[in-house]
Design a protein around this motif. Sequence first.
Motif, PDB file in Angstrom:
ATOM      1  N   PRO A   1      16.356  -3.539 -10.227  1.00  0.00           N
ATOM      2  CA  PRO A   1      16.784  -4.480 -11.264  1.00  0.00           C
ATOM      3  C   PRO A   1      16.082  -5.844 -11.120  1.00  0.00           C
ATOM      4  CG  PRO A   1      18.676  -3.437 -10.198  1.00  0.00           C
ATOM      5  CD  PRO A   1      17.467  -3.078  -9.400  1.00  0.00           C
ATOM      6  N   ASN A   2      15.600  -6.374 -12.234  1.00  0.00           N
ATOM      7  CA  ASN A   2      14.971  -7.707 -12.272  1.00  0.00           C
ATOM      8  C   ASN A   2      13.831  -7.889 -11.269  1.00  0.00           C
ATOM      9  OD1 ASN A   2      16.684  -8.655 -14.347  1.00  0.00           O
ATOM     10  ND2 ASN A   2      18.303  -8.961 -12.826  1.00  0.00           N
ATOM     11  N   ALA A   3      13.085  -6.823 -11.041  1.00  0.00           N
ATOM     12  CA  ALA A   3      11.964  -6.924 -10.097  1.00  0.00           C
ATOM     13  C   ALA A   3      10.732  -6.217 -10.664  1.00  0.00           C
ATOM     14  CB  ALA A   3      12.349  -6.297  -8.756  1.00  0.00           C
ATOM     15  N   VAL A   4       9.576  -6.791 -10.340  1.00  0.00           N
ATOM     16  CA  VAL A   4       8.299  -6.191 -10.728  1.00  0.00           C
ATOM     17  C   VAL A   4       7.458  -6.059  -9.465  1.00  0.00           C
ATOM     18  CG1 VAL A   4       6.164  -6.500 -12.054  1.00  0.00           C
ATOM     19  CG2 VAL A   4       8.351  -7.172 -13.070  1.00  0.00           C
ATOM     20  N   LEU A   5       6.917  -4.860  -9.237  1.00  0.00           N
ATOM     21  CA  LEU A   5       6.075  -4.627  -8.065  1.00  0.00           C
ATOM     22  C   LEU A   5       4.617  -4.695  -8.497  1.00  0.00           C
ATOM     23  CD1 LEU A   5       5.690  -3.791  -5.084  1.00  0.00           C
ATOM     24  CD2 LEU A   5       5.971  -1.401  -5.813  1.00  0.00           C
ATOM     25  N   TYR A   6       3.863  -5.519  -7.788  1.00  0.00           N
ATOM     26  CA  TYR A   6       2.457  -5.760  -8.129  1.00  0.00           C
ATOM     27  C   TYR A   6       1.652  -4.459  -8.121  1.00  0.00           C
ATOM     28  CZ  TYR A   6      -1.154  -9.349  -8.715  1.00  0.00           C
ATOM     29  OH  TYR A   6      -2.107 -10.178  -9.236  1.00  0.00           O
ATOM     30  N   GLY A   7       0.826  -4.279  -9.127  1.00  0.00           N
ATOM     31  CA  GLY A   7      -0.013  -3.082  -9.201  1.00  0.00           C
ATOM     32  C   GLY A   7      -1.301  -3.266  -8.408  1.00  0.00           C
ATOM     33  N   LEU A   8      -1.697  -2.249  -7.678  1.00  0.00           N
ATOM     34  CA  LEU A   8      -2.918  -2.350  -6.849  1.00  0.00           C
ATOM     35  C   LEU A   8      -4.174  -2.484  -7.721  1.00  0.00           C
ATOM     36  CD1 LEU A   8      -2.173   0.321  -4.072  1.00  0.00           C
ATOM     37  CD2 LEU A   8      -1.955  -2.162  -3.893  1.00  0.00           C
ATOM     38  N   GLY A   9      -4.103  -2.007  -8.954  1.00  0.00           N
ATOM     39  CA  GLY A   9      -5.242  -2.090  -9.852  1.00  0.00           C
ATOM     40  C   GLY A   9      -5.606  -3.528 -10.224  1.00  0.00           C
TER      41      GLY A   9
ATOM     42  N   VAL B   1       0.818  -1.217   0.000  1.00  0.00           N
ATOM     43  CA  VAL B   1       0.000   0.000   0.000  1.00  0.00           C
ATOM     44  C   VAL B   1       0.856   1.274   0.000  1.00  0.00           C
ATOM     45  CG1 VAL B   1      -0.317   0.289   2.497  1.00  0.00           C
ATOM     46  CG2 VAL B   1      -2.168   0.929   0.929  1.00  0.00           C
ATOM     47  N   ASN B   2       2.095   1.166   0.495  1.00  0.00           N
ATOM     48  CA  ASN B   2       2.967   2.344   0.529  1.00  0.00           C
ATOM     49  C   ASN B   2       3.796   2.532  -0.749  1.00  0.00           C
ATOM     50  OD1 ASN B   2       2.343   3.235   3.218  1.00  0.00           O
ATOM     51  ND2 ASN B   2       3.431   1.405   3.931  1.00  0.00           N
ATOM     52  N   ARG B   3       4.107   1.423  -1.434  1.00  0.00           N
ATOM     53  CA  ARG B   3       5.017   1.520  -2.588  1.00  0.00           C
ATOM     54  C   ARG B   3       4.332   1.284  -3.932  1.00  0.00           C
ATOM     55  NH1 ARG B   3       8.149  -2.973  -2.086  1.00  0.00           N
ATOM     56  NH2 ARG B   3       9.679  -2.221  -3.578  1.00  0.00           N
ATOM     57  N   SER B   4       3.284   0.451  -3.929  1.00  0.00           N
ATOM     58  CA  SER B   4       2.652   0.106  -5.207  1.00  0.00           C
ATOM     59  C   SER B   4       1.901   1.283  -5.810  1.00  0.00           C
ATOM     60  CB  SER B   4       1.655  -1.039  -5.016  1.00  0.00           C
ATOM     61  OG  SER B   4       2.341  -2.243  -4.774  1.00  0.00           O
ATOM     62  N   ARG B   5       1.839   1.286  -7.128  1.00  0.00           N
ATOM     63  CA  ARG B   5       0.998   2.241  -7.849  1.00  0.00           C
ATOM     64  C   ARG B   5      -0.200   1.470  -8.399  1.00  0.00           C
ATOM     65  NH1 ARG B   5       3.401   7.117  -8.903  1.00  0.00           N
ATOM     66  NH2 ARG B   5       5.580   7.258  -8.233  1.00  0.00           N
ATOM     67  N   TYR B   6      -1.016   2.148  -9.189  1.00  0.00           N
ATOM     68  CA  TYR B   6      -2.183   1.478  -9.781  1.00  0.00           C
ATOM     69  C   TYR B   6      -1.728   0.379 -10.743  1.00  0.00           C
ATOM     70  CZ  TYR B   6      -6.603   0.777 -12.239  1.00  0.00           C
ATOM     71  OH  TYR B   6      -7.730   0.214 -12.770  1.00  0.00           O
ATOM     72  N   ARG B   7      -0.713   0.695 -11.587  1.00  0.00           N
ATOM     73  CA  ARG B   7      -0.207  -0.274 -12.551  1.00  0.00           C
ATOM     74  C   ARG B   7       1.019  -0.988 -11.989  1.00  0.00           C
ATOM     75  NH1 ARG B   7      -2.893   0.774 -17.204  1.00  0.00           N
ATOM     76  NH2 ARG B   7      -1.451  -0.019 -18.767  1.00  0.00           N
ATOM     77  N   PHE B   8       1.474  -2.037 -12.668  1.00  0.00           N
ATOM     78  CA  PHE B   8       2.685  -2.754 -12.249  1.00  0.00           C
ATOM     79  C   PHE B   8       3.888  -1.857 -12.534  1.00  0.00           C
ATOM     80  CE2 PHE B   8      -0.420  -6.020 -12.572  1.00  0.00           C
ATOM     81  CZ  PHE B   8      -0.017  -7.068 -11.763  1.00  0.00           C
ATOM     82  N   THR B   9       4.850  -1.848 -11.623  1.00  0.00           N
ATOM     83  CA  THR B   9       6.026  -0.982 -11.789  1.00  0.00           C
ATOM     84  C   THR B   9       7.311  -1.797 -11.611  1.00  0.00           C
ATOM     85  OG1 THR B   9       5.794  -0.376  -9.449  1.00  0.00           O
ATOM     86  CG2 THR B   9       4.884   1.166 -11.076  1.00  0.00           C
ATOM     87  N   VAL B  10       8.439  -1.120 -11.877  1.00  0.00           N
ATOM     88  CA  VAL B  10       9.754  -1.775 -11.746  1.00  0.00           C
ATOM     89  C   VAL B  10      10.510  -1.051 -10.629  1.00  0.00           C
ATOM     90  CG1 VAL B  10      11.908  -2.354 -12.944  1.00  0.00           C
ATOM     91  CG2 VAL B  10       9.735  -2.377 -14.198  1.00  0.00           C
ATOM     92  N   PRO B  11      10.547  -1.641  -9.415  1.00  0.00           N
ATOM     93  CA  PRO B  11      11.171  -0.958  -8.271  1.00  0.00           C
ATOM     94  C   PRO B  11      12.694  -1.075  -8.250  1.00  0.00           C
ATOM     95  CG  PRO B  11      10.296  -3.073  -7.579  1.00  0.00           C
ATOM     96  CD  PRO B  11       9.973  -2.951  -9.030  1.00  0.00           C
TER      97      PRO B  11
END
Length: 283
Positions: free
Chosen positions: A265-273, A253-263
């Motif tokens: 190298p070689n990582a994908v942060l789940y999008g809240l949407g 809830v603090n780091r994610s955005r609506y869409r999937f993002t790249v936080p």
Amino acid sequence: FDFLGLKTLTIIQEAVDTIARLHGKQLDMLALPLDDQITYRKVYQSGDSSAVFQMESPGMQKASRDLKPDCFEDIIALVSLYRPGPMENIPEFCARKRGDIKVEYLHPEMEPVLKPTYGIFVYQEQVMQMSQRLAGYSLGGADLLRRAMGKKIRAEMEKQREIFTTGAIGRGVDTEVASKVFDLMAKFADYGFNKSHAAAYALVSYHTAWLKAHYPAEFMAAVMSCEMAHTETVVLMREEALRMGLKVQPPDVNRSRYRFTVPGPNAVLYGLGAIKGVGEGAV
């Protein structure tokens, strides 16, 4: 003209925007070299083509592994051949590319037209070119021949056979060879795909493959963002990202955005949407 509204173009643009933001690199996808062997080796030759435009199905992945594409022409051919009918030519096409079957031509004039497809008629444009080179057809006449062959209009076919044979003989081609070439063209005209259409599809496919090979996290984040409304696809793409060695971080809830993002190298942060019931306004 066939104007296509493709979700894939949005995916490419989103990945390009992410790369610009994270790496300060503004990619011009249309300026990419089409001979990048890393892309061919990592994606097409290995059949590791989930999320790659036109190459997602298991059948297409197998065909790609068998063919081992190493140039752009091979991708255009794959896009054209993987359809009901022409599919039966894929094993021979692969064998000819590997050199297991010798490529032979009924007449030397056939080689410049059929060399990119290893002696096999794949495209409607090849039927048109052949009639021009071998029998002196005009471009308009060649298009009429293509149409007659594609629709199998018997009366028109007989008329065209006469025109083709007469034109070829007038250019010093043996009568029997002219007849055989016409039969060969007629056999493939049924299957012939429009090369200009296939080339455009192949280019979009290559762009997605290039992104997957060189910027996997940015590409997969864009793919999952565009599929947020389809939970099953997001699950499949998450599995694919993990298989590729990417870290898929859970929604935060603090780091994610609506869409999937790249936080990182070689990582994908789940999008809240992608969580059911969570709207963009709330995020």
